[in-house]
Design a protein around this motif. Structure first.
Motif, PDB file in Angstrom:
ATOM      1  N   LYS A 154      28.896  56.576  74.851  1.00  0.00           N
ATOM      2  CA  LYS A 154      29.439  56.309  73.504  1.00  0.00           C
ATOM      3  C   LYS A 154      29.611  57.604  72.713  1.00  0.00           C
ATOM      4  CE  LYS A 154      26.068  53.429  72.578  1.00  0.00           C
ATOM      5  NZ  LYS A 154      25.452  53.405  73.926  1.00  0.00           N
ATOM      6  N   SER A 155      28.538  58.348  72.560  1.00  0.00           N
ATOM      7  CA  SER A 155      28.604  59.580  71.771  1.00  0.00           C
ATOM      8  C   SER A 155      29.508  60.612  72.432  1.00  0.00           C
ATOM      9  CB  SER A 155      27.187  60.157  71.579  1.00  0.00           C
ATOM     10  OG  SER A 155      26.363  59.231  70.900  1.00  0.00           O
ATOM     11  N   THR A 156      29.529  60.650  73.755  1.00  0.00           N
ATOM     12  CA  THR A 156      30.393  61.602  74.461  1.00  0.00           C
ATOM     13  C   THR A 156      31.865  61.309  74.187  1.00  0.00           C
ATOM     14  OG1 THR A 156      28.745  61.855  76.217  1.00  0.00           O
ATOM     15  CG2 THR A 156      30.998  62.526  76.732  1.00  0.00           C
ATOM     16  N   LEU A 157      32.266  60.048  74.247  1.00  0.00           N
ATOM     17  CA  LEU A 157      33.664  59.689  73.976  1.00  0.00           C
ATOM     18  C   LEU A 157      34.044  60.039  72.537  1.00  0.00           C
ATOM     19  CD1 LEU A 157      36.318  58.343  74.824  1.00  0.00           C
ATOM     20  CD2 LEU A 157      35.380  56.170  74.076  1.00  0.00           C
ATOM     21  N   LEU A 158      33.150  59.778  71.590  1.00  0.00           N
ATOM     22  CA  LEU A 158      33.453  60.111  70.196  1.00  0.00           C
ATOM     23  C   LEU A 158      33.558  61.618  70.006  1.00  0.00           C
ATOM     24  CD1 LEU A 158      31.348  57.595  68.088  1.00  0.00           C
ATOM     25  CD2 LEU A 158      33.602  57.363  69.078  1.00  0.00           C
ATOM     26  N   GLY A 159      32.710  62.373  70.696  1.00  0.00           N
ATOM     27  CA  GLY A 159      32.806  63.835  70.623  1.00  0.00           C
ATOM     28  C   GLY A 159      34.134  64.344  71.163  1.00  0.00           C
ATOM     29  N   VAL A 160      34.609  63.734  72.260  1.00  0.00           N
ATOM     30  CA  VAL A 160      35.896  64.139  72.852  1.00  0.00           C
ATOM     31  C   VAL A 160      37.051  63.749  71.925  1.00  0.00           C
ATOM     32  CG1 VAL A 160      37.471  63.682  74.786  1.00  0.00           C
ATOM     33  CG2 VAL A 160      35.051  64.059  75.228  1.00  0.00           C
ATOM     34  N   LEU A 161      37.015  62.546  71.350  1.00  0.00           N
ATOM     35  CA  LEU A 161      38.104  62.087  70.487  1.00  0.00           C
ATOM     36  C   LEU A 161      38.184  62.893  69.196  1.00  0.00           C
ATOM     37  CD1 LEU A 161      37.822  58.179  70.782  1.00  0.00           C
ATOM     38  CD2 LEU A 161      39.640  59.610  71.698  1.00  0.00           C
ATOM     39  N   THR A 162      37.042  63.128  68.559  1.00  0.00           N
ATOM     40  CA  THR A 162      37.060  63.743  67.232  1.00  0.00           C
ATOM     41  C   THR A 162      37.175  65.265  67.283  1.00  0.00           C
ATOM     42  OG1 THR A 162      34.626  63.737  67.200  1.00  0.00           O
ATOM     43  CG2 THR A 162      35.748  61.872  66.180  1.00  0.00           C
ATOM     44  N   LYS A 225      45.929  57.729  57.715  1.00  0.00           N
ATOM     45  CA  LYS A 225      44.964  56.730  58.201  1.00  0.00           C
ATOM     46  C   LYS A 225      43.773  57.469  58.794  1.00  0.00           C
ATOM     47  CE  LYS A 225      46.012  52.989  60.610  1.00  0.00           C
ATOM     48  NZ  LYS A 225      46.453  52.142  61.729  1.00  0.00           N
ATOM     49  N   VAL A 226      42.579  56.987  58.483  1.00  0.00           N
ATOM     50  CA  VAL A 226      41.346  57.570  59.026  1.00  0.00           C
ATOM     51  C   VAL A 226      40.573  56.480  59.757  1.00  0.00           C
ATOM     52  CG1 VAL A 226      39.112  58.593  58.449  1.00  0.00           C
ATOM     53  CG2 VAL A 226      41.163  59.400  57.306  1.00  0.00           C
ATOM     54  N   ILE A 227      40.284  56.730  61.026  1.00  0.00           N
ATOM     55  CA  ILE A 227      39.431  55.821  61.807  1.00  0.00           C
ATOM     56  C   ILE A 227      37.990  56.295  61.647  1.00  0.00           C
ATOM     57  CG2 ILE A 227      38.981  54.811  64.064  1.00  0.00           C
ATOM     58  CD1 ILE A 227      41.757  54.171  63.165  1.00  0.00           C
ATOM     59  N   THR A 228      37.128  55.445  61.113  1.00  0.00           N
ATOM     60  CA  THR A 228      35.702  55.772  60.982  1.00  0.00           C
ATOM     61  C   THR A 228      34.949  55.120  62.129  1.00  0.00           C
ATOM     62  OG1 THR A 228      35.900  55.817  58.575  1.00  0.00           O
ATOM     63  CG2 THR A 228      33.687  55.654  59.479  1.00  0.00           C
ATOM     64  N   PHE A 229      34.367  55.938  62.990  1.00  0.00           N
ATOM     65  CA  PHE A 229      33.565  55.422  64.100  1.00  0.00           C
ATOM     66  C   PHE A 229      32.117  55.288  63.647  1.00  0.00           C
ATOM     67  CE2 PHE A 229      37.014  57.651  66.412  1.00  0.00           C
ATOM     68  CZ  PHE A 229      37.506  56.579  67.139  1.00  0.00           C
ATOM     69  N   ILE A 230      31.565  54.084  63.790  1.00  0.00           N
ATOM     70  CA  ILE A 230      30.150  53.844  63.475  1.00  0.00           C
ATOM     71  C   ILE A 230      29.404  53.891  64.806  1.00  0.00           C
ATOM     72  CG2 ILE A 230      28.516  52.269  62.386  1.00  0.00           C
ATOM     73  CD1 ILE A 230      31.045  51.000  61.011  1.00  0.00           C
ATOM     74  N   ASP A 231      28.785  55.034  65.094  1.00  0.00           N
ATOM     75  CA  ASP A 231      28.121  55.263  66.380  1.00  0.00           C
ATOM     76  C   ASP A 231      26.744  54.612  66.344  1.00  0.00           C
ATOM     77  OD1 ASP A 231      27.500  56.153  68.883  1.00  0.00           O
ATOM     78  OD2 ASP A 231      27.179  58.242  68.319  1.00  0.00           O
ATOM     79  N   LEU A 232      26.561  53.550  67.129  1.00  0.00           N
ATOM     80  CA  LEU A 232      25.309  52.789  67.112  1.00  0.00           C
ATOM     81  C   LEU A 232      24.474  53.095  68.351  1.00  0.00           C
ATOM     82  CD1 LEU A 232      26.751  49.402  65.850  1.00  0.00           C
ATOM     83  CD2 LEU A 232      25.681  51.198  64.517  1.00  0.00           C
ATOM     84  N   ALA A 233      23.192  52.747  68.264  1.00  0.00           N
ATOM     85  CA  ALA A 233      22.263  53.052  69.359  1.00  0.00           C
ATOM     86  C   ALA A 233      22.392  52.007  70.472  1.00  0.00           C
ATOM     87  CB  ALA A 233      20.830  53.074  68.818  1.00  0.00           C
ATOM     88  N   GLY A 234      22.254  52.465  71.712  1.00  0.00           N
ATOM     89  CA  GLY A 234      22.373  51.554  72.852  1.00  0.00           C
ATOM     90  C   GLY A 234      21.034  51.086  73.386  1.00  0.00           C
ATOM     91  N   HIS A 235      19.948  51.817  73.077  1.00  0.00           N
ATOM     92  CA  HIS A 235      18.652  51.472  73.650  1.00  0.00           C
ATOM     93  C   HIS A 235      18.079  50.222  73.001  1.00  0.00           C
ATOM     94  CE1 HIS A 235      14.580  52.004  75.222  1.00  0.00           C
ATOM     95  NE2 HIS A 235      15.107  52.856  76.077  1.00  0.00           N
ATOM     96  N   GLU A 236      17.324  49.462  73.781  1.00  0.00           N
ATOM     97  CA  GLU A 236      16.792  48.181  73.311  1.00  0.00           C
ATOM     98  C   GLU A 236      15.845  48.349  72.135  1.00  0.00           C
ATOM     99  OE1 GLU A 236      14.691  44.124  75.098  1.00  0.00           O
ATOM    100  OE2 GLU A 236      14.980  45.881  76.373  1.00  0.00           O
ATOM    101  N   LYS A 237      15.089  49.432  72.102  1.00  0.00           N
ATOM    102  CA  LYS A 237      14.105  49.584  71.019  1.00  0.00           C
ATOM    103  C   LYS A 237      14.762  49.911  69.682  1.00  0.00           C
ATOM    104  CE  LYS A 237      12.886  54.453  71.866  1.00  0.00           C
ATOM    105  NZ  LYS A 237      11.777  55.360  72.210  1.00  0.00           N
ATOM    106  N   TYR A 238      16.049  50.286  69.693  1.00  0.00           N
ATOM    107  CA  TYR A 238      16.773  50.538  68.453  1.00  0.00           C
ATOM    108  C   TYR A 238      17.709  49.375  68.099  1.00  0.00           C
ATOM    109  CZ  TYR A 238      15.284  55.311  69.559  1.00  0.00           C
ATOM    110  OH  TYR A 238      14.548  56.413  69.867  1.00  0.00           O
ATOM    111  N   LEU A 239      17.440  48.173  68.630  1.00  0.00           N
ATOM    112  CA  LEU A 239      18.325  47.030  68.393  1.00  0.00           C
ATOM    113  C   LEU A 239      18.400  46.682  66.908  1.00  0.00           C
ATOM    114  CD1 LEU A 239      20.101  44.750  69.498  1.00  0.00           C
ATOM    115  CD2 LEU A 239      18.062  43.366  69.772  1.00  0.00           C
ATOM    116  N   LYS A 240      17.282  46.830  66.205  1.00  0.00           N
ATOM    117  CA  LYS A 240      17.262  46.526  64.765  1.00  0.00           C
ATOM    118  C   LYS A 240      18.283  47.395  64.025  1.00  0.00           C
ATOM    119  CE  LYS A 240      13.894  48.013  62.072  1.00  0.00           C
ATOM    120  NZ  LYS A 240      12.601  48.185  61.388  1.00  0.00           N
TER     121      LYS A 240
END
Length: 627
Positions: A154-162, A225-240
């Motif tokens: 996830k973070s890698t793709l956003l780094g490449v795009l932005t 136009k601005v695309i805002t990416f909300i980069d969320l956590a993938g690990h189970e302990k950060y589900l909240k």
């Protein structure tokens, strides 16, 4: 006289002919209706843009203006399709239609960009993106939540795009996005990150990093136009944190990331179910196709097709492989049934241009509601040195200007206080106002950060807001190991509100997996500001339930239980506590400090021993030795 009489008679006959039977009127009305129908038929015809009359041109122009207003300053216009005719135009007619469309777009201060041409039975059909040129410091915003299992890229793709720079396969691109030291060390996102990708009026990307960093203000100034990416956590302990990002940040779309080599594992289904429960349209991006064997990639795609077509999802998966697929999927994506699937590589850059084009064509789903009373939900608070208290969040409706006075609340007692807007920023750029559907940050006057929490709102004084302790919701239990009964407690997410609530009544005696019921909740800590028809997520451990708020109960005297005590009662409570404490000390002398002061210890030998009653270590006096 006779001549005059004849004139009068003729005049009377003329009047009678005017105000006599209504046959002439009916004929004229029929002619008008027929002419309007003919005009509509011509406007809806595939040749409408070829050589329109002045009236037809004005009608077409007003229709285009309405479409741009409805779709937040952009729309996709198809040339060569019409009613009751085979689609397609000849080369000359197509050029004439394109010239008319460009003239209309220019008169509306908009750009006209060709997306694709394809051949049909009657000739060529062309599709154009018409986008209004944004004024300086004003742009359309689309929010995309990025979810998926840990290590999906996830973070890698956003780094490449932005940052417009490919990855090296060793985590180079994601290092530019991490906010905390432990994220850089572990390579895993633990917080809600925000990244932006700007497109100008012609659809070109304006992100240009300087010395490895992005200047958000420059990007926003150049962007329509601005695309805002909300980069969320993938690990189970950060589900909240991930659930809060999906509910509190109000995303328009959700980008589900799947690693081609790992497949649909871990939290992928969890995040997909969360997006479906909140009604957020989903598109899938399969990453790491450069390092994945073809047979494993095929298995992953088949598994995705199977899950998306299942009764729980009921999506129509579309594998995007060329520009035509991008345009078709983008135009039909708002139906929520279609689910485009992209295959990309962050190392080789394969198919990234298709994903960028798709993001360029996305339009926001949140209506502007410019004239409605202002409402702003807070999802983050800051204390900025030299500025003061700053809150950030999403403007749900209305518009907020510099110097406006809004009501901030609810506080611990459910009250709202007036607050003055000192300054406004959008994507780190100072602006004078924000409208519904836009994210912003506000600097507030004479307020401490400790007085604000996530989940509070800022609303117009005309709303007369009411906080509530209790509310009713229609919920569906997705999973629970046993049964849910009255007095069951779990975390409730509604918008940016995140608080534990207790079930105080249910329409059924017990709830199990798959059950649906009307449930009444009560917050345990403080009242919150809610609205009817808000989506809610109800979870605790592996228990998950989703639903909608159906009824609110504005707080009454019951809320007085949680109101802070007045000073007199505080003093009384302190006196009682002190008296109780003294009594307990008299009953349990071992609670008193056993070690004497230094002055009393002089000349005596003290050592540590065990008290007989309490079995605790205390200081005891050794017997004096005889001479």
């Amino acid at each position: 006289m006779a001549t005059g009489g004849m004139d009068i008679d003729e005049h009377r006959n003329g009047i009678n002919s005017l105000f006599g039977p209504n046959d002439h009127f009916e004929d004229e009305e029929d002619d008008d209706v027929e002419s309007e129908d003919m005009e509509l038929v011509h406007i809806n015809h595939k040749n409408a843009l070829v050589s329109p009359s002045d009236e037809e041109y004005e009608t077409l122009l007003s229709r285009l203006r309405d479409r741009l207003t409805e779709n937040q300053a952009e729309t996709i216009y198809t040339i060569g399709c019409g009613e009751s005719d085979a689609p397609g135009l000849s080369a000359d007619d197509l050029q004439a239609s394109i010239a008319t469309l460009q003239s209309m777009a220019e008169s509306l201060n908009a750009e006209c960009i060709e997306l694709r041409r394809h051949h049909e039975e009657g000739g060529t059909v062309a599709e154009f993106l018409v986008r209004v040129r944004a004024e300086e410091k004003d742009f359309t915003e689309v929010r995309v939540a990025v979810v998926g299992n840990v290590d999906a890229g996830k973070s890698t793709l956003l780094g490449v795009l932005t940052h417009a720079e490919l990855d090296n396969g060793r985590g180079y691109a994601r290092q530019k996005l991490f906010r905390h030291k432990h994220e850089m060390e572990s390579g895993r996102t633990s917080s809600v990150g925000n990244d932006i990708l700007g497109f100008d009026s012609q659809g070109n990307i304006v992100n240009k990093p300087e010395h490895g960093n992005l200047d958000w203000v420059k990007i926003c100034e150049k962007s329509s136009k601005v695309i805002t990416f909300i980069d969320l956590a993938g690990h189970e302990k950060y589900l909240k944190t991930t659930v809060f990002g999906m509910t509190g940040h109000a995303p328009d779309f959700s980008m589900l990331m799947v690693g081609a080599n790992a497949g649909v594992v871990g939290m992928t289904k969890e995040h997909l179910g969360l997006a479906l429960a909140l009604g957020v349209p989903v598109f899938v991006v399969v990453t790491k196709i450069d390092m994945c064997p073809p047979n494993i990639l095929q298995e992953t795609l088949q598994m995705l097709h199977k899950i998306l077509k299942s009764p729980g999802c009921r999506k129509i998966p579309v594998l995007v492989q060329n520009v035509d697929d991008v345009v078709v999927s983008a135009t039909n994506f708002t139906s929520e049934r279609m689910c485009p699937m992209f295959q990309v590589s962050n190392v080789t850059g394969e198919n990234l241009h298709l994903l960028k084009m798709f993001l360029n064509l996305l339009s926001t789903r949140m209506p502007c509601n410019y004239t409605a009373p202002a409402e702003f939900q807070i999802d983050e608070t800051f204390a900025v040195p030299g500025v003061g208290t700053v809150v950030s969040g999403t403007t749900l409706k209305g518009h907020i200007k510099l110097g406006d006075t809004l009501l901030l609340g609810p506080d611990l007692s459910g009250q709202f206080m007036p607050i003055l807007i000192k300054s406004i920023h959008r994507k780190r750029m100072p602006v004078k106002e924000v409208r519904g559907g836009q994210t912003a940050s506000f600097s507030l006057k004479k307020l401490k950060r400790s007085q604000i929490r996530k989940g509070m709102v800022m609303v117009s004084p005309t709303v007369d807001p009411k906080a509530c302790w209790e509310f009713e919701g229609e919920i569906l239990v997705l999973h629970h190991p046993t049964t849910i009964c009255i007095k069951y407690q779990a975390m409730v997410h509604v918008g940016s509100v995140r608080q534990t609530a207790t079930i105080i009544s249910m329409s059924k005696e017990h709830l199990r997996t798959g059950d649906k019921a009307i449930v009444r909740f009560r917050f345990i800590k403080n009242p919150e500001y809610l609205r009817e028809d808000m989506r809610m997520v109800f979870r605790e451990g592996r228990t998950k339930a989703v639903g909608t708020v159906t009824k609110l109960f504005p707080y009454t005297s019951a809320a007085a239980q949680n109101v802070r005590q007045p000073r007199a009662s505080k003093k009384m409570a302190a006196t009682v506590a002190a008296a109780v404490g003294d009594a307990s000390h008299q009953q349990r002398p071992q609670n008193e400090p056993q070690k004497p002061s230094k002055r009393n210890r002089r000349g005596h030998n003290w050592t540590r021993g065990v008290d007989a009653e309490s079995k605790e270590m205390v200081a005891v006096k050794e017997p004096e030795k005889e001479a």
